[in-house]
Structures are given as structure tokens and as C-alpha cells.
Design a protein around this motif. Structure first.
Motif: not given
Length: 259
Positions: A124, A126-128, A130-133
Motif C-alpha cells: 500500500k 508503494e502504491t501511494a 507511485k500514485s503521488r498520494e
């Protein structure tokens, strides 16, 4: 003459000569922003109490927010001299304050999590990233180097895209057990902060905690320069030893007084 004797660093006396945003450290006699200082008051039984929220009644004496300066204040009997009375200052006061600062950071992280501003787990996070969140990444101080390295690689990519040389915040100020307690989960090693005011409060409290652990009066600014906030491995080891030695009674008493 001691700084406190001039009245310049006592926060409610008619002789105070510094603006409300600055106070004089009673140890170094240097004027610093209040955000870089800890306010102390005299407790009901005559002990020095760290007023971390700056809300406790009574005259206040200010000390630079670093372990070294608090240790010196105890050793040099600064509290008794500054308050001009017999003020008790336990030898482990610096340890007790560190515990309080860590708990303050944990509390802020818990609030951010309740507000939906924290995600946990490598995937999670890593995803945040990559998405720049994500607005900051959190690593447990006892986390494995491999996972930290992989996520920090993504942070460096964000750094490359940032303007004005800003660094993406990487925080390693709390252990996995401390993160577990704050987030109500097990085995938290990595987390990410999402946008929101609660997360910013956590970042601010972590910066104070790291400054306290690593800075003496000569390098306090260097210890918190830039946005990455972490603790070197040798400092983390020392922190663990300090925590074992900390006096639980004093921590509990200070915590009650600071709400």
C-alpha cells in the motif's frame, strides 16, 4: 548572572524582554524560537515538569529542546537557580521527556490514522508513492534495510521531480512496536501519510522528537535541516538503551500533568 535571573526567559513576568515567539534558554542564554525550546514549570510537589503543550499554569523556564541541554540543566541545577527555590529535577528527566515526545508523536499518528490519512504495509505504501498520494513515508527504526531501501528509491524519484530541491519526507523515529500501538495493528514496518492536517501534526512532532534526540545546542539546526526525518542506527541503539533505563514513575507523572 543566570539567564532566568534576568526574567528574560520566564514567560509571564513583567520584566520579560523577548517577544512571545522567542525565549531565552536558561542553559545557554541564547534566544531561540519557542518551537525549539521546552517550557518547564514547578509541579505541585516542587518538581520540574516539562510543559510540552505550554498550557500549565505558573511561571515558565525555557530550555533548548535537546537531550544534552536538559541533561545539563539537571546537572547544573538550572531549575533551582532559575525559579529561585528548591526545585527537584530527577537525574533521568531527559529520558522521561524523550518518552513523552515519542508518545506525543504516537498520539498524532493515531489521530491521522483515524482520519484516514495513513496507509500501512509495503504494498500500500508503494502504491501511494507511485500514485503521488503519499506526502511522507514512515519506516520503523527496527525495519529491514531491504524494504526501506526499495521504498526510499521511490522517494528519490519524487525528489527528482520536486521543485526547489525539496526532499520527500522519510521518517524513522518510532519502532515497530510503537507504530503498532499507534495504529492498532501488528508488525507495522512501513506506512505512508496522506494529505491532511492530522498528518502534518505528526510530521511536526516527529521533527521535535528527532531534534531532541540528536541535537545539542551547536547542531540543532543541522539535525533537522531539510525534510527527511530519520535516526541513524547508532542513535537508535542508544535510544533503546535509554528507554530501558527510563523511570516509569516519572514518565507517568509527567504524562498526567501534560494531559
Amino acid at each position: 548572572m543566570l539567564a532566568a535571573e534576568t526574567g528574560a526567559d520566564l514567560d509571564d513576568g513583567p520584566r520579560a524582554k523577548t517577544p512571545a515567539t522567542e525565549r531565552m534558554c536558561a542553559v545557554t542564554r541564547q534566544v531561540r524560537p519557542t518551537g525549539e525550546l521546552i517550557r518547564f514549570v514547578v509541579g505541585p510537589t516542587g518538581e520540574a515538569v516539562a510543559d510540552l503543550k505550554r498550557k500549565l499554569p505558573g511561571r515558565g523556564l525555557w530550555v533548548t529542546a535537546s537531550r544534552e541541554m536538559v541533561t545539563q540543566a539537571v546537572r547544573r541545577r538550572v531549575f533551582a537557580k532559575g525559579f529561585r527555590r528548591d526545585v527537584k529535577a530527577p537525574a533521568d528527566l531527559a529520558d522521561a521527556i524523550e518518552r513523552l515526545l515519542a508518545r506525543s508523536a504516537q498520539d498524532a499518528l493515531a489521530i491521522a490514522a483515524k482520519a484516514g490519512q495513513v496507509v500501512c504495509g509495503f504494498g500500500k505504501v508503494e502504491t501511494a508513492l507511485k500514485s503521488r498520494e503519499a506526502v511522507a513515508v514512515i519506516h520503523a527504526t527496527d525495519g529491514a534495510a531491504d524494504g526501506i531501501r526499495k521504498l526510499d528509491g521511490l522517494c528519490r524519484q519524487i525528489d527528482e521531480d520536486a521543485t526547489a530541491g525539496r526532499k520527500f519526507p522519510r521518517i524513522a523515529a518510532l519502532s515497530s512496536a510503537e507504530l503498532d500501538l499507534a495504529l492498532g495493528r501488528s508488525n507495522v514496518i512501513h506506512a505512508a501519510l496522506l494529505a491532511g492536517s492530522a498528518g502534518q501534526t505528526f510530521l511536526s512532532r516527529c521533527q521535535i522528537l528527532v531534534r531532541y534526540r540528536l541535537a545539542d545546542d551547536g547542531n540543532a539546526d543541522a539535525a533537522t535541516a531539510g525534510t527527511p526525518i530519520d535516526t541513524p542506527k547508532d542513535a537508535a541503539d542508544q535510544d533503546a538503551a535509554d528507554e530501558v533505563r527510563a523511570n516509569a514513575h516519572n514518565v507517568e507523572r509527567l504524562g498526567l500533568l501534560n494531559g
